[in-house]
Every structure is written in structure tokens, then in C-alpha cells.
Design a protein around this motif. Sequence first.
Motif, PDB file in Angstrom:
ATOM      1  N   ARG A 313       0.610  -1.571   0.231  1.00 23.03           N
ATOM      2  CA  ARG A 313      -0.599   0.062   0.130  1.00 23.03           C
ATOM      3  C   ARG A 313       0.921   1.030   0.022  1.00 23.03           C
ATOM      4  N   ALA A 314       1.918   0.738   1.043  1.00 29.49           N
ATOM      5  CA  ALA A 314       2.425   2.647   0.632  1.00 29.49           C
ATOM      6  C   ALA A 314       3.724   2.330  -0.554  1.00 29.49           C
ATOM      7  N   ALA A 315       4.480   1.157  -1.679  1.00 31.77           N
ATOM      8  CA  ALA A 315       4.676   1.853  -2.086  1.00 31.77           C
ATOM      9  C   ALA A 315       3.887   1.985  -3.640  1.00 31.77           C
ATOM     10  N   ALA A 316       2.387   1.859  -3.111  1.00 32.55           N
ATOM     11  CA  ALA A 316       1.207   2.185  -4.294  1.00 32.55           C
ATOM     12  C   ALA A 316       0.824   3.200  -4.045  1.00 32.55           C
ATOM     13  N   GLY A 317       1.027   4.061  -3.757  1.00 28.17           N
ATOM     14  CA  GLY A 317       0.478   5.232  -3.291  1.00 28.17           C
ATOM     15  C   GLY A 317       0.288   6.364  -2.019  1.00 28.17           C
ATOM     16  N   GLY A 318       0.663   5.384  -1.154  1.00 28.60           N
ATOM     17  CA  GLY A 318       0.316   5.652   0.559  1.00 28.60           C
ATOM     18  C   GLY A 318       1.915   5.802   0.504  1.00 28.60           C
ATOM     19  N   ILE A 319       2.853   6.441  -0.103  1.00 25.82           N
ATOM     20  CA  ILE A 319       3.243   7.225   0.513  1.00 25.82           C
ATOM     21  C   ILE A 319       4.000   8.252  -0.135  1.00 25.82           C
ATOM     22  N   THR A 320       4.756   9.920   0.163  1.00 26.58           N
ATOM     23  CA  THR A 320       4.451  10.458  -0.715  1.00 26.58           C
ATOM     24  C   THR A 320       6.204  10.716  -1.024  1.00 26.58           C
ATOM     25  N   GLU A 321       6.482  10.781  -2.742  1.00 22.20           N
ATOM     26  CA  GLU A 321       7.549  10.678  -2.918  1.00 22.20           C
ATOM     27  C   GLU A 321       8.143  12.165  -3.725  1.00 22.20           C
ATOM     28  N   PRO A 322       9.052  12.409  -3.501  1.00 25.01           N
ATOM     29  CA  PRO A 322       9.394  13.757  -4.306  1.00 25.01           C
ATOM     30  C   PRO A 322       9.252  13.359  -5.679  1.00 25.01           C
ATOM     31  N   THR A 323       8.932  14.688  -6.200  1.00 26.26           N
ATOM     32  CA  THR A 323       8.598  14.778  -8.151  1.00 26.26           C
ATOM     33  C   THR A 323       9.494  14.043  -8.361  1.00 26.26           C
ATOM     34  N   ASP A 324      10.774  14.699  -8.287  1.00 29.23           N
ATOM     35  CA  ASP A 324      12.206  13.498  -9.447  1.00 29.23           C
ATOM     36  C   ASP A 324      11.632  12.714  -9.356  1.00 29.23           C
ATOM     37  N   ARG A 325      11.310  11.720  -8.217  1.00 29.77           N
ATOM     38  CA  ARG A 325      11.224  10.062  -7.885  1.00 29.77           C
ATOM     39  C   ARG A 325       9.982   9.486  -8.133  1.00 29.77           C
ATOM     40  N   LEU A 326       8.827  10.253  -9.125  1.00 33.05           N
ATOM     41  CA  LEU A 326       7.536  10.010  -9.314  1.00 33.05           C
ATOM     42  C   LEU A 326       7.765   8.874 -10.039  1.00 33.05           C
ATOM     43  N   ASP A 327       8.786   8.871 -10.968  1.00 37.99           N
ATOM     44  CA  ASP A 327       8.541   7.139 -12.229  1.00 37.99           C
ATOM     45  C   ASP A 327       8.923   6.171 -11.813  1.00 37.99           C
ATOM     46  N   ASP A 328       9.841   6.382 -10.678  1.00 36.39           N
ATOM     47  CA  ASP A 328      10.791   5.388 -10.136  1.00 36.39           C
ATOM     48  C   ASP A 328      10.272   4.667  -9.399  1.00 36.39           C
ATOM     49  N   ARG A 329       9.640   3.758  -9.609  1.00 40.41           N
ATOM     50  CA  ARG A 329       9.134   2.584  -9.169  1.00 40.41           C
ATOM     51  C   ARG A 329       9.819   1.659  -8.044  1.00 40.41           C
ATOM     52  N   GLU A 330      11.540   1.343  -8.486  1.00 40.70           N
ATOM     53  CA  GLU A 330      11.975   0.444  -7.761  1.00 40.70           C
ATOM     54  C   GLU A 330      12.313   1.470  -6.026  1.00 40.70           C
ATOM     55  N   ALA A 331      11.939   3.014  -6.529  1.00 43.77           N
ATOM     56  CA  ALA A 331      12.500   4.151  -5.473  1.00 43.77           C
ATOM     57  C   ALA A 331      11.560   3.733  -4.271  1.00 43.77           C
ATOM     58  N   ALA A 332      10.700   4.384  -4.960  1.00 41.24           N
ATOM     59  CA  ALA A 332       9.263   3.893  -4.144  1.00 41.24           C
ATOM     60  C   ALA A 332       9.775   2.773  -3.395  1.00 41.24           C
ATOM     61  N   VAL A 333       9.940   1.721  -3.668  1.00 40.31           N
ATOM     62  CA  VAL A 333       9.533   0.052  -2.948  1.00 40.31           C
ATOM     63  C   VAL A 333      10.190   0.559  -1.635  1.00 40.31           C
ATOM     64  N   ASP A 334      11.993   0.883  -2.524  1.00 39.42           N
ATOM     65  CA  ASP A 334      12.877   0.839  -0.877  1.00 39.42           C
ATOM     66  C   ASP A 334      12.290   2.208   0.088  1.00 39.42           C
ATOM     67  N   ASP A 335      11.900   3.383  -0.645  1.00 40.08           N
ATOM     68  CA  ASP A 335      11.048   4.045   0.462  1.00 40.08           C
ATOM     69  C   ASP A 335      10.370   3.271   1.596  1.00 40.08           C
ATOM     70  N   ALA A 336       9.697   2.685   0.705  1.00 42.35           N
ATOM     71  CA  ALA A 336       8.340   2.079   1.089  1.00 42.35           C
ATOM     72  C   ALA A 336       8.461   0.772   2.708  1.00 42.35           C
ATOM     73  N   LEU A 337      10.052   0.189   1.695  1.00 43.90           N
ATOM     74  CA  LEU A 337      10.508  -1.028   2.631  1.00 43.90           C
ATOM     75  C   LEU A 337      11.155  -0.289   3.953  1.00 43.90           C
ATOM     76  N   VAL A 338      11.757   1.106   3.152  1.00 46.94           N
ATOM     77  CA  VAL A 338      12.020   1.382   5.320  1.00 46.94           C
ATOM     78  C   VAL A 338      11.478   2.373   5.837  1.00 46.94           C
ATOM     79  N   ALA A 339       9.602   3.163   5.612  1.00 48.70           N
ATOM     80  CA  ALA A 339       9.132   3.017   6.093  1.00 48.70           C
ATOM     81  C   ALA A 339       7.912   2.087   7.036  1.00 48.70           C
ATOM     82  N   THR A 340       7.882   0.648   6.240  1.00 51.48           N
ATOM     83  CA  THR A 340       6.700   0.067   7.009  1.00 51.48           C
ATOM     84  C   THR A 340       7.589  -0.937   7.514  1.00 51.48           C
ATOM     85  N   VAL A 341       8.999  -1.521   7.651  1.00 44.06           N
ATOM     86  CA  VAL A 341       9.459  -2.759   8.012  1.00 44.06           C
ATOM     87  C   VAL A 341      11.065  -2.326   8.485  1.00 44.06           C
TER      88      VAL A 341
END
Length: 361
Positions: A313-341
Motif C-alpha cells: 500500500r505504501a509503495a503503490a501510493g501510500g507514501i509521498t515521493e519527491p517529484t523527481d522520483r515519481l516515475d521510479d517505482r523501485e525507489a518507491a519500494v525502497d522508501d516503503a521498505l524502510v517506512a514500513t518494516v
Amino acid sequence: MAALGEGASTSLRTDQSAVLSRMVAMRVADLRLVTVREVTEPVPAPSGTRVEWDVRASFTYRLRGFDTTPRSFDLDLTFKADPARVQALGITASSPSGRPQPWDLAGLVVRRSADSLVLAVGDDARVQEVVRRARTAASRVAAVWGGSRPAVWVSPASDADAARLLGRTPDQLRGVAAATDGPLTPGERAGADRIVLVPGAWSSLRPDGRDVVMTHELTHVTVRASTTRGVPIWLSEGFAELVAYQPIDLPEATAVAPALDRVRSSGLPATLPADAEFEPGSGSLAAAYGLSLLALRTVADRYGTQAVVRLYRAAAGGITEPTDRLDDREAAVDDALVATVGLNRSALVRQWQARIRDLLR
């Protein structure tokens, strides 16, 4: 809209009457004509002469009770009229342009419940099986995600029909038992998905396998309907496999056998599967699915299945990503990994690799 013209054959009138009956049974709503484009212009003719010309008409529609957003389709039509009396325009031919819709399937049976709309071609036993397994899939998805999306299941009579419905070739569906299809706009939730069963591969599966496939696809539909950002395929497919295999009593090494075979022949992977590995015909599809499942099980075993749900849920829209990383799906997963677990990717990969090595012993 124009009526069937004087030149319409008896078979066309019969076919279109059957199509309309199926559309009514499916509860097609909000049918709108969007555009009409001439494919061939009418030939100039004197008054009193009826001439024909071809057009492509684009429509949108919803299925009442299931679609929250519209789907589109095209029809190739042949019009006939006297140029001096275009108000008497008639249709003498009609056929789907490109992809057909479920109502184009002869012999279609419609079964509706609160959580599923089954559109199937076949005998009563086949229809009832799809209805029953759709119910099972809904309960299994809800047990993990917290709810399941009411879904439209399409079960055609042949692999060729499945390919046409999905806009693919039969070769692209070789070995595929089901596929989710629907319009998806970045930043918005999906609202008009269809799950198409591919009868050849689906019928070859054992009962548990059919439940796994249907639960897997319903997971995609449910997730797409409740998230707004795309994720890497290893996460979407791995999660769908995680949910689908959750209630199945099957040794893990058996469930991911193609993945283990690939590791034996090519060595331990250094990175999680890339999107290209999931392409039909890549030769790595089954292995990529298994490796993705193992990655998600690695997280689930350490932090719990609900932690995987929070991660997705976090990687798929539940966390806010910087504008320059919006199209970087792997980066969103990295941020979600740290934020959730509290886990970074390198640690996840190491734990995943250790799991794979244990299965190879």
C-alpha cells in the motif's frame, strides 16, 4: 442511432438481437457514442440511389454494479442510405473492430452475485465451477487485503476467443491460465477490470491450481482498484502469488520449482527480477514468478503478512515521493521498505538469497 437497414441480412438481425439480449443480461449501462469516423466515404450517386460506406464507431459503457469507470470499444459498421434522405440511414453490417466484448460471445451465460459477475460459455457444470471458485477467491483475497473487489470473470470457449478479448495472440498466452485486463490511468484507481480465463491452460490445472490462478488474478483486480501508483512487477506478481498460495498446503520447493531450476543452472540471482523477465516468451516467466514469491515470503515470515500489505500500500501510493522520483517505482519500494518494516533493499536481497540457498539443500 441508426437502425438495421433494408439491406441487413436475416442473420445480421438475428445476431444483433442476440448481442443486445446479452448486453441487457450483463446490465450494460451508460452506453455512449463517442466518435464516428469514416473508413470509406460514400460513392457519389444521384438522388434515389442507396449507397453504402464504412465507418468505425467508438463507444464507452459500464457494467452496472461492477464498473466505477467506463470501458471503451469500437465497432466497424456499414451504413446505407439515399444521399438525399440521410435521415433514413440504415446499418447493413456490424462487427467488432479489433477486440470483441464479452457480449459478442455466442452462447454466453450470465451469473451475477454480490461479489462476482461471471460471463461464461459452456455447460452448466463449467459455469457453476467458475462461480464457485470466484467466491473462494474473493474470501481468500479479503482475508489478506482486508476486502476484495467485486469482479467480472470472463470464461470463453476457446483460447482463440480469450486472445481476442485480451487483444493478444494465442502465442502470447501460451501457458497462461488467466489474465487481468482493463484501462489504467496513472494516479487513478482502476475501475473496469476484467479477468479472462484461458480455457486450455486453466482446464489443465488441478482444482487447487485453478483456485490459485483465480485468487492471483483477483488480487491484481483488488489491488488495482484501491491503489494509485504502479509498482515493479516483482512486487505485484510476488504479492499476488503470496495471497494465492497462502491457504495451499504445498512444499515451497514444489511451488517455486522453476525458480530453483533456474538458480541451479544460472547461479544465485544478485537482484530481484526485472520487469523484462515477466515478458511472455522471455523463457524466464515461471522462474520470475517463483523468485518474486520467495522475496515476499521473506518479508512475510520475518514481519508478518500484514507488513507485506502495508509495504504494498505504501509503495503503490501510500507514501509521498519527491517529484523527481515519481516515475521510479523501485525507489518507491525502497522508501516503503524502510517506512514500513525498517528494511533496506540490500538486506532484503541477502535474506532472500539465504532463503533460496536453504531450498536448494
